[in-house]
Write an enzyme that holds these catalytic residues in place. Structure first.
Site, short mmCIF file in Angstrom:
data_model
loop_
_atom_site.label_atom_id
_atom_site.label_comp_id
_atom_site.label_asym_id
_atom_site.label_seq_id
_atom_site.Cartn_x
_atom_site.Cartn_y
_atom_site.Cartn_z
CG ASN A 13 -1.58 1.06 1.39
OD1 ASN A 13 -1.69 1.97 0.55
ND2 ASN A 13 -2.21 1.38 2.50
CE LYS A 15 0.07 3.21 4.59
NZ LYS A 15 0.00 3.38 6.07
CG HIS A 99 -5.99 1.63 5.04
ND1 HIS A 99 -5.38 2.60 5.80
CD2 HIS A 99 -4.88 0.60 4.85
CE1 HIS A 99 -4.24 2.19 6.23
NE2 HIS A 99 -3.93 0.97 5.53
CD GLU A 101 -3.17 5.29 6.71
OE1 GLU A 101 -3.02 5.49 5.61
OE2 GLU A 101 -2.04 4.65 7.41
CD GLU A 171 -3.51 -3.03 7.23
OE1 GLU A 171 -2.43 -3.29 6.60
OE2 GLU A 171 -4.24 -2.29 6.89
N GLY A 177 2.33 1.50 10.67
CA GLY A 177 3.12 2.75 10.82
C GLY A 177 4.10 3.16 12.11
CB SER A 217 5.07 -2.55 11.82
OG SER A 217 4.60 -1.22 12.19
C1 PEP Z 1 -0.86 -0.05 5.91
O1 PEP Z 1 -0.90 1.13 5.82
O2 PEP Z 1 -1.63 -0.95 5.71
C2 PEP Z 1 0.40 -0.61 6.87
C3 PEP Z 1 0.35 -1.89 7.34
O3 PEP Z 1 1.30 0.19 7.12
P1 PEP Z 1 2.79 -0.17 7.62
O4 PEP Z 1 3.29 -1.36 7.10
O5 PEP Z 1 3.72 0.98 7.39
O6 PEP Z 1 2.57 -0.33 9.11
#
Ligand code: PEP
Length: 256
Positions: A13, A15, A99, A101, A171, A177, A217
């Site tokens: 992803n 973003k 997602h 966000e 997630e 992040g 992460s």
């Molecule tokens: C995400 O945005 O779906 C995500 C898992 O980000 P990160 O791997 O940076 O934690």
């Protein structure tokens, strides 16, 4: 070693990162390294503005190209939004729905999720449905309740014969992040709970078609360990998907 029922799926992803030239360069590198796609599926979720260019570069390879969001109507007065059929038209074959966000920063409510999933499937845009709890919810022992609520709202109109086209990404929001990864026990427990919910809802054969990814992460040094968890069918990767040096080792995790 995991005994895989489902093909592993590694998704990146991007973003609102990477400009056009960096997107194209990264897709070119990933395409060059992908084999026939028989033993794993790889997709990247790119800024929608670049979908046409990125999918032109990916042409001829098994690399999937996706949008990070969509609207659930086919056309109309929805300023700033993009319909599933428009995304298909410029080469997307998949989409992220829900997602964290989108849910947190843009206040997308649960009630939109089933409409988005329904419309994406109706237009042959394969969804990854993202779900996960906040840190407060985990601390208050409300993880299961949150996940079940998100499953109920998202899967409202979905039928058992459609489950093979759906992927779920678990997630935990506190792991996105932040550099903090959920433990193997935490991941396995939530993935098992999701699978039980799917079995109750759709019956075992249909439930077993749904892939459940972990996101939060993921890095080259924890990808193999996460993929070794029986319940994990793949990974949704944010930060580490932005550079070939970190994304390729995750894509190329040793499946043995
Ligand atoms: C995400 O945005 O779906 C995500 C898992 O980000 P990160 O791997 O940076 O934690």
């Amino acid at each position: 070693m995991t005994n895989r029922l489902r093909k592993p799926y590694i998704a990146g992803n991007w973003k609102m990162n990477l400009d056009r030239s960096k997107c194209l360069a990264l897709v070119k590198v990933i395409k060059g390294r992908l084999r026939d796609g028989n033993d794993r599926e790889v997709g990247v979720f790119v800024p929608s503005l670049y979908l046409a260019d990125v999918s032109a570069v990916a042409q001829g390879s098994p690399l999937g190209i996706g949008s990070q969001n969509m609207w659930f109507e086919d056309s109309g007065a929805f300023t700033g939004e993009l319909a599933a059929r428009m995304l298909r038209e410029v080469g997307a074959d998949r989409v992220l729905v829900g997602h964290s966000e989108r849910r947190q920063l843009f206040q997308e409510p649960d009630s939109w999720m089933s409409k988005k999933l329904r419309n994406s499937l109706d237009h042959d845009l394969l969804p990854i449905y993202c779900i996960g709890e906040t840190l407060d919810e985990r601390k208050a022992n409300r993880t299961d309740r949150t996940i079940k609520r998100q499953l109920e709202s998202g899967f409202e109109t979905l039928r058992a014969e459609e489950t093979h086209r759906i992927t779920i990404a678990y997630e935990p929001i506190w792991a996105i992040g932040t550099g903090e990864t959920a433990t193997a026990e935490q991941v396995a427990a939530v993935h098992k709970m999701i699978r039980r919910w799917l079995v109750q809802r759709f019956g075992e054969p249909a439930a077993n078609m749904v892939r459940i990814l972990y996101g939060g992460s993921v890095k080259p040094d924890n990808a193999k360990q996460l993929m070794a968890i029986d319940e994990v069918d793949g990974l949704l990767v944010g930060g580490a998907s932005l550079q070939a040096e970190t994304f390729l080792p995750i894509i190329e995790f040793d499946a043995r």
